[in-house]
Design a protein around this motif. Structure first.
Motif, PDB file in Angstrom:
ATOM      1  N   LYS A   1      21.136 -36.414 -45.185  1.00 37.63           N
ATOM      2  CA  LYS A   1      22.273 -36.708 -46.059  1.00 37.63           C
ATOM      3  C   LYS A   1      22.128 -35.896 -47.337  1.00 37.63           C
ATOM      4  O   LYS A   1      21.060 -35.384 -47.651  1.00 37.63           O
ATOM      5  N   GLN A   2      23.195 -35.816 -48.097  1.00 38.11           N
ATOM      6  CA  GLN A   2      23.144 -35.133 -49.387  1.00 38.11           C
ATOM      7  C   GLN A   2      22.024 -35.727 -50.232  1.00 38.11           C
ATOM      8  O   GLN A   2      21.857 -36.936 -50.313  1.00 38.11           O
ATOM      9  N   GLY A   3      21.205 -34.867 -50.834  1.00 37.95           N
ATOM     10  CA  GLY A   3      20.110 -35.300 -51.685  1.00 37.95           C
ATOM     11  C   GLY A   3      18.779 -35.420 -50.973  1.00 37.95           C
ATOM     12  O   GLY A   3      17.740 -35.520 -51.618  1.00 37.95           O
ATOM     13  N   THR A   4      18.766 -35.391 -49.637  1.00 35.24           N
ATOM     14  CA  THR A   4      17.520 -35.493 -48.882  1.00 35.24           C
ATOM     15  C   THR A   4      16.671 -34.250 -49.130  1.00 35.24           C
ATOM     16  O   THR A   4      17.157 -33.131 -49.035  1.00 35.24           O
ATOM     17  N   LYS A   5      15.394 -34.468 -49.427  1.00 36.58           N
ATOM     18  CA  LYS A   5      14.470 -33.350 -49.634  1.00 36.58           C
ATOM     19  C   LYS A   5      13.824 -33.005 -48.300  1.00 36.58           C
ATOM     20  O   LYS A   5      13.222 -33.863 -47.654  1.00 36.58           O
ATOM     21  N   ILE A   6      13.977 -31.750 -47.874  1.00 33.26           N
ATOM     22  CA  ILE A   6      13.453 -31.314 -46.584  1.00 33.26           C
ATOM     23  C   ILE A   6      12.690 -29.995 -46.726  1.00 33.26           C
ATOM     24  O   ILE A   6      12.851 -29.268 -47.698  1.00 33.26           O
ATOM     25  N   VAL A   7      11.885 -29.720 -45.709  1.00 33.56           N
ATOM     26  CA  VAL A   7      11.221 -28.428 -45.544  1.00 33.56           C
ATOM     27  C   VAL A   7      11.792 -27.825 -44.272  1.00 33.56           C
ATOM     28  O   VAL A   7      11.855 -28.501 -43.241  1.00 33.56           O
ATOM     29  N   ILE A   8      12.216 -26.575 -44.374  1.00 36.33           N
ATOM     30  CA  ILE A   8      12.734 -25.893 -43.191  1.00 36.33           C
ATOM     31  C   ILE A   8      11.917 -24.632 -42.918  1.00 36.33           C
ATOM     32  O   ILE A   8      11.375 -24.020 -43.833  1.00 36.33           O
ATOM     33  N   THR A   9      11.843 -24.286 -41.657  1.00 33.38           N
ATOM     34  CA  THR A   9      11.238 -23.032 -41.220  1.00 33.38           C
ATOM     35  C   THR A   9      12.264 -22.355 -40.335  1.00 33.38           C
ATOM     36  O   THR A   9      12.904 -23.005 -39.509  1.00 33.38           O
ATOM     37  N   GLY A  10      12.429 -21.072 -40.528  1.00 31.58           N
ATOM     38  CA  GLY A  10      13.404 -20.357 -39.720  1.00 31.58           C
ATOM     39  C   GLY A  10      13.375 -18.875 -40.007  1.00 31.58           C
ATOM     40  O   GLY A  10      12.345 -18.328 -40.402  1.00 31.58           O
ATOM     41  N   ARG A  11      14.531 -18.243 -39.825  1.00 32.25           N
ATOM     42  CA  ARG A  11      14.636 -16.810 -40.085  1.00 32.25           C
ATOM     43  C   ARG A  11      15.927 -16.510 -40.837  1.00 32.25           C
ATOM     44  O   ARG A  11      16.907 -17.247 -40.726  1.00 32.25           O
ATOM     45  N   VAL A  12      15.917 -15.432 -41.579  1.00 28.95           N
ATOM     46  CA  VAL A  12      17.082 -15.001 -42.343  1.00 28.95           C
ATOM     47  C   VAL A  12      17.933 -14.109 -41.446  1.00 28.95           C
ATOM     48  O   VAL A  12      17.415 -13.260 -40.724  1.00 28.95           O
ATOM     49  N   GLU A  13      19.244 -14.339 -41.500  1.00 32.00           N
ATOM     50  CA  GLU A  13      20.163 -13.551 -40.682  1.00 32.00           C
ATOM     51  C   GLU A  13      21.349 -13.123 -41.533  1.00 32.00           C
ATOM     52  O   GLU A  13      21.807 -13.876 -42.396  1.00 32.00           O
ATOM     53  N   ASN A  14      21.843 -11.915 -41.301  1.00 36.33           N
ATOM     54  CA  ASN A  14      23.047 -11.464 -41.995  1.00 36.33           C
ATOM     55  C   ASN A  14      24.233 -12.287 -41.540  1.00 36.33           C
ATOM     56  O   ASN A  14      24.359 -12.614 -40.361  1.00 36.33           O
ATOM     57  N   ASP A  15      25.102 -12.603 -42.471  1.00 36.78           N
ATOM     58  CA  ASP A  15      26.310 -13.372 -42.176  1.00 36.78           C
ATOM     59  C   ASP A  15      27.501 -12.589 -42.732  1.00 36.78           C
ATOM     60  O   ASP A  15      28.240 -13.075 -43.577  1.00 36.78           O
ATOM     61  N   ASN A  16      27.653 -11.359 -42.263  1.00 36.31           N
ATOM     62  CA  ASN A  16      28.695 -10.464 -42.752  1.00 36.31           C
ATOM     63  C   ASN A  16      29.953 -10.598 -41.903  1.00 36.31           C
ATOM     64  O   ASN A  16      29.868 -10.818 -40.703  1.00 36.31           O
ATOM     65  N   TYR A  17      31.104 -10.469 -42.555  1.00 40.24           N
ATOM     66  CA  TYR A  17      32.372 -10.510 -41.834  1.00 40.24           C
ATOM     67  C   TYR A  17      33.447  -9.811 -42.651  1.00 40.24           C
ATOM     68  O   TYR A  17      33.253  -9.506 -43.830  1.00 40.24           O
TER      69      TYR A  17
END
Length: 152
Positions: free
Chosen positions: A66-82
């Motif tokens: 929910k809004q305000g929840t503190k989380i840790v994420i792991t992932g990758r960066v991807e271009n989001d061009n359009y």
């Protein structure tokens, strides 16, 4: 190698949609605010990142984040061009989340935003102390359980 680890708070509730077809897949989108470690006068205190997660991770986000929840994420960066409707190229980035987990205890998150999450259990015993019995969300381990712990 393209890998990113971030800790921050959700800026809004996740938006979840399901793909069409026989094997409908959940897709969740949310953004997190990540505090800057070092700040200069006049600069923002946080950076904001758009995140996308698929499948079971998306279902988890829908149910527990929910809004305000503190989380840790792991992932990758991807271009989001359009290209927008005016024909202009718009450049952006997003984080494709591979893993996500809570970054604070249930009690700490309740104090910040009133969220409530499923609790953790310690072993199969009903006599385990609650996380609120110790500071910082950690449990006190009662005397005499040294023999039951998997590590010594």
């Amino acid at each position: 190698m393209n890998k990113v680890i971030m800790m921050g708070r959700l800026t809004r509730d996740p938006e979840v949609r399901y793909s069409q077809g026989a094997n409908a897949t959940a897709v969740a989108r949310y953004s997190i605010a990540v505090d800057r470690r070092f700040r200069r006068d006049g600069e923002p205190e946080a950076d904001f990142f758009n995140c996308t997660v698929f499948g079971r991770g998306a279902e988890f986000a829908e149910k527990y984040l929910k809004q305000g929840t503190k989380i840790v994420i792991t992932g990758r960066v991807e271009n989001d061009n359009y290209t927008n409707k005016d024909g202009q190229k718009v450049y952006g980035t997003r984080i494709l989340v591979e893993e996500q987990e809570f970054a604070e205890s249930k009690n700490a998150s309740a104090g910040n935003s009133g969220n409530s999450f499923g609790g953790n259990s310690f072993g199969n015993s009903n006599s385990a102390p609650s996380a609120s019995s110790a500071g910082e969300g950690f449990m006190n381990i009662p005397d005499g359980v040294d023999e039951e712990l998997p590590f010594n």
